[in-house]
Design an enzyme around this catalytic site. Structure first.
Site, mmCIF file in Angstrom:
data_model
loop_
_atom_site.group_PDB
_atom_site.id
_atom_site.type_symbol
_atom_site.label_atom_id
_atom_site.label_comp_id
_atom_site.label_asym_id
_atom_site.label_seq_id
_atom_site.Cartn_x
_atom_site.Cartn_y
_atom_site.Cartn_z
ATOM 1 N N LYS A 114 45.597 26.347 37.826
ATOM 2 C CA LYS A 114 46.975 26.838 37.984
ATOM 3 C C LYS A 114 47.916 26.098 37.023
ATOM 4 O O LYS A 114 48.764 26.712 36.376
ATOM 5 C CB LYS A 114 47.422 26.675 39.447
ATOM 6 C CG LYS A 114 46.692 27.628 40.378
ATOM 7 C CD LYS A 114 46.843 27.306 41.864
ATOM 8 C CE LYS A 114 45.911 28.217 42.672
ATOM 9 N NZ LYS A 114 45.992 28.049 44.123
ATOM 10 N N GLN A 116 48.428 23.895 48.159
ATOM 11 C CA GLN A 116 47.023 24.302 48.070
ATOM 12 C C GLN A 116 46.363 24.183 49.450
ATOM 13 O O GLN A 116 46.484 23.170 50.131
ATOM 14 C CB GLN A 116 46.291 23.427 47.033
ATOM 15 C CG GLN A 116 44.872 23.862 46.733
ATOM 16 C CD GLN A 116 44.771 25.257 46.102
ATOM 17 O OE1 GLN A 116 45.658 25.699 45.391
ATOM 18 N NE2 GLN A 116 43.680 25.951 46.385
ATOM 19 N N ASP A 151 52.899 32.213 46.776
ATOM 20 C CA ASP A 151 51.596 32.615 47.308
ATOM 21 C C ASP A 151 51.712 33.893 48.148
ATOM 22 O O ASP A 151 50.708 34.560 48.392
ATOM 23 C CB ASP A 151 51.057 31.508 48.237
ATOM 24 C CG ASP A 151 49.984 30.661 47.593
ATOM 25 O OD1 ASP A 151 49.245 31.181 46.747
ATOM 26 O OD2 ASP A 151 49.894 29.470 47.959
#
Ligand code: GUN
Length: 284
Positions: free
Chosen positions: A53, A97, A120
């Site tokens: 990422k 995460q 997200d």
């Protein structure tokens, strides 16, 4: 023999377009999009995803901030950090995460991220808006899957789609996105009695079960589109999908490889969501 859907190539196109936009933003003297990534502990898979990422952020020219917290960090400290990033006008997107260590309430953490910074698409407000058909941040993996299917040139409307897997991150949202595009969608899962009978009917099959090789060639409709979301590690450390590629690629019309299929697209979509969050911030 199936055509390979090249997730690396499609994701590169997306990232290049974002890199161009970002260069224009920088040239105009504006602040470039910024993503903040928080990782807790040192799960090797999570570390590898986070590296990917950050690398994509670097490629596109976005600013990124990384916070690495120890495995035993207090939940309150993590929530405090999120609160700071929520209030920081220089941060467009916040990503924590997953998975988090057992002592941290994952729901509490996801709820704490401002919906407009939730790149997200995991915040309940974004999830609700997705299911209501309202504007929202669409989760990265499902969004990437749709782009990969579209990249084949195949029409989704009117097709039978089977999604194997019902996770909040992939199965459920991708089913909704396929439904939005007028596919007739079946969600199968670990308690589905005859998975093969269903998958054999699927014009579009999304395998997101998390079991290596569970989908074999005999379970696939000839000529169909097969999207493999599985990221499983074999004993010798290699990545392998939920689809048995060798047998499936003999039958399918289009198939995504692992690695090089859904994985890179997920990251490209994260960059797209970050750009969209930046854009929304400009308009506020
Ligand atoms: N862990 C596995 N997939 C994801 C994802 O898409 N986002 C986050 N935040 N964590 C994950």
């Amino acid at each position: 023999m199936a055509k390979i859907i090249d997730g690396k190539a499609v994701s590169l196109e997306v990232k290049e377009a974002l890199r161009d936009k970002c260069a224009e933003i920088a040239a105009s003297g504006k602040r470039v999009p910024c993503i903040a990534v928080i990782i807790v502990g040192d799960n090797p898979a999570s570390r590898s995803y986070v590296r990917g990422k950050l690398k994509a952020a670097e490629f596109t020219g976005f600013e990124s901030r990384l916070a690495e917290l120890p495995e035993d960090v207090r939940e309150a400290e993590l929530l405090h950090m999120i609160d700071g990033l929520n209030k920081d006008a220089g941060v467009d997107g916040i990503l924590v995460q997953l998975p988090l260590p057992g002592h941290i309430d994952e729901d509490k953490v996801l709820d704490a991220i401002l919906p407009e910074k939730d790149v997200d698409g995991f915040h309940p407000v974004n999830v609700a808006n997705l299911w209501l058909g309202r504007p929202c941040t669409v989760p990265c993996t499902p969004k990437g899957i749709i782009k990969l299917i579209e990249s084949t040139g195949l029409e989704i409307a009117g097709k039978k789609a089977v999604v194997a897997g019902r996770s909040n991150i992939v199965g459920k949202p991708v089913a909704k996105l396929l439904l939005d595009r007028n596919a007739t969608v079946t969600i199968a899962h670990s308690r589905t009695p005859d998975l093969a009978a269903l998958t054999r009917e699927a014009d579009i099959l999304v395998a997101a079960v998390g079991r290596p090789g569970i989908i074999t060639g005999e379970m696939i409709k000839p000529g169909s589109v097969v999207i493999d979301v599985g990221i499983n590690r074999t004993a010798d450390g290699k990545l392998t999908g939920d689809v048995d590629f060798a047998s499936a690629s003999e039958v399918a019309g289009f198939i995504t490889p692992v690695p090089g299929g859904v994985g890179p697209m997920t990251i490209a979509m994260l960059m797209e969501n970050t750009y969209d969050a930046w854009l929304a911030m400009q308009e506020r």
